[in-house]
Write a protein that holds these residues in place. Structure first.
Motif, PDB file in Angstrom:
ATOM      1  N   LEU A 162       0.797  -1.231   0.000  1.00  0.00           N
ATOM      2  CA  LEU A 162       0.000   0.000   0.000  1.00  0.00           C
ATOM      3  C   LEU A 162       0.824   1.272   0.000  1.00  0.00           C
ATOM      4  O   LEU A 162       0.305   2.337  -0.339  1.00  0.00           O
ATOM      5  CB  LEU A 162      -0.934   0.020   1.217  1.00  0.00           C
ATOM      6  N   SER A 163       2.105   1.188   0.400  1.00  0.00           N
ATOM      7  CA  SER A 163       2.870   2.420   0.604  1.00  0.00           C
ATOM      8  C   SER A 163       4.257   2.396  -0.053  1.00  0.00           C
ATOM      9  O   SER A 163       5.192   1.796   0.472  1.00  0.00           O
ATOM     10  CB  SER A 163       3.038   2.679   2.110  1.00  0.00           C
ATOM     11  N   PRO A 164       4.398   3.093  -1.176  1.00  0.00           N
ATOM     12  CA  PRO A 164       5.728   3.240  -1.783  1.00  0.00           C
ATOM     13  C   PRO A 164       6.715   3.937  -0.834  1.00  0.00           C
ATOM     14  O   PRO A 164       7.915   3.647  -0.861  1.00  0.00           O
ATOM     15  CB  PRO A 164       5.453   4.111  -3.023  1.00  0.00           C
ATOM     16  N   HIS A 165       6.204   4.852   0.001  1.00  0.00           N
ATOM     17  CA  HIS A 165       7.078   5.545   0.960  1.00  0.00           C
ATOM     18  C   HIS A 165       7.670   4.550   1.946  1.00  0.00           C
ATOM     19  O   HIS A 165       8.869   4.630   2.277  1.00  0.00           O
ATOM     20  CB  HIS A 165       6.272   6.611   1.717  1.00  0.00           C
ATOM     21  N   PHE A 166       6.879   3.613   2.404  1.00  0.00           N
ATOM     22  CA  PHE A 166       7.381   2.584   3.326  1.00  0.00           C
ATOM     23  C   PHE A 166       8.466   1.754   2.650  1.00  0.00           C
ATOM     24  O   PHE A 166       9.514   1.483   3.240  1.00  0.00           O
ATOM     25  CB  PHE A 166       6.236   1.688   3.788  1.00  0.00           C
ATOM     26  N   VAL A 167       8.219   1.350   1.435  1.00  0.00           N
ATOM     27  CA  VAL A 167       9.195   0.537   0.693  1.00  0.00           C
ATOM     28  C   VAL A 167      10.503   1.301   0.507  1.00  0.00           C
ATOM     29  O   VAL A 167      11.592   0.745   0.691  1.00  0.00           O
ATOM     30  CB  VAL A 167       8.618   0.127  -0.684  1.00  0.00           C
ATOM     31  N   GLU A 168      10.408   2.579   0.194  1.00  0.00           N
ATOM     32  CA  GLU A 168      11.602   3.390  -0.067  1.00  0.00           C
ATOM     33  C   GLU A 168      12.505   3.498   1.146  1.00  0.00           C
ATOM     34  O   GLU A 168      13.744   3.433   1.032  1.00  0.00           O
ATOM     35  CB  GLU A 168      11.186   4.792  -0.523  1.00  0.00           C
TER      36      GLU A 168
END
Length: 272
Positions: free
Chosen positions: A163-169
């Motif tokens: 759900l979160s590209p920010h988390f992955v980054e």
């Protein structure tokens, strides 16, 4: 407009502060007690002791009904320093297990609030086939059933990644260069060992730590110590505080990631 996820984070920090405050008081009292004794006691002697007893519940006749198990505990001056370390480590470990329980509740709370306001995520995660609005209580039970049952809460973390590209980054490329998901998985496994094996390092935990990254993380944040109970998970005051700090930072990271990727204000503020 207040971020709808903020209440879950506030609730988490409030509960954590109550927990941290109590262990802070205990830590101070025990260390002051130790330091005072070290100044006053110059000879090796028993400082305090206890024996284990029991009564026979079925003995209803008159007469003695108090039996000594033959086991006892003694604290001597010569082992004061090491015994206090072991006692405090046990309290740190138990407090960490409680902190983990608070974090689990936080995960359920923040995902419930997310799905309540953005039900399309339930479809994206293939938890439902069509978008459906559920009452909060029913939704929270659903979240705990679908995401909270997997070992070490891994399904919550996997859902964050989806759900979160920010988390992955920033999962690994953060200020500590720490793989925070792998670290949380380690804490989850240790919490299980603390609760179900009374801190004694189990064969299952040793198998878990054969992985090089896990072993490296364990060495950085935790210790092992040989005690009368065997080889146990051991925490110093310094490492215990660092672990709680990372847990609190992880909580904000999750809040920020879900906020940014749902066009919500990621700023932390106290709500009433």
């Amino acid at each position: 407009m207040t971020n709808l996820l903020l209440h879950s984070l506030n609730k988490y920090y409030k509960e954590m502060m109550a927990l941290e405050g109590k262990i802070f008081v205990l830590n101070g009292f025990v260390k002051n007690f130790r330091d005072d004794l070290k100044k006053r006691e110059t000879l090796d002697r028993e400082l305090m002791g206890a024996i284990s007893t029991f009564r026979d519940l079925s003995k209803i006749t008159k007469g003695n009904n108090l039996y000594n198990t033959g086991y006892g505990y003694s604290l001597r001056t010569s082992v004061l320093e090491s015994e206090i370390e072991i006692i405090l480590s046990k309290e740190y470990c138990l407090t960490l297990s409680q902190a983990y329980e608070i974090f689990e509740t936080y995960l359920a709370d923040i995902f419930t609030e997310l799905f309540f306001n953005f039900p399309e995520h339930l479809v994206a995660l293939k938890l439902l086939e069509t978008k459906l609005h559920l009452p909060r209580k029913s939704l929270k039970d659903f979240v705990k059933e679908k995401l909270g049952r997997q070992k070490n809460n891994r399904k919550y973390i996997n859902s964050l990644r989806k759900l979160s590209p920010h988390f992955v980054e920033f999962d690994t490329k953060n200020i500590y260069k720490l793989n925070i998901s792998a670290w949380f998985d380690l804490v989850s496994e240790l919490r299980h060992n603390i609760i179900h094996n009374r801190q004694v390092v189990s064969d299952k935990l040793l198998e878990f730590l054969k992985d090089k990254e896990r072993a490296k993380l364990f060495k950085e944040f935790f210790e092992r110590k040989t005690t009368s109970d065997g080889v146990v998970i051991f925490l110093t005051s310094e490492k215990f505080n660092i672990v709680l700090d990372r847990l609190n930072e992880f909580a904000y990271f999750i809040f920020k990631s879900l906020s940014i990727d749902n066009n919500l204000d990621p700023t932390y503020r106290l709500t009433r």
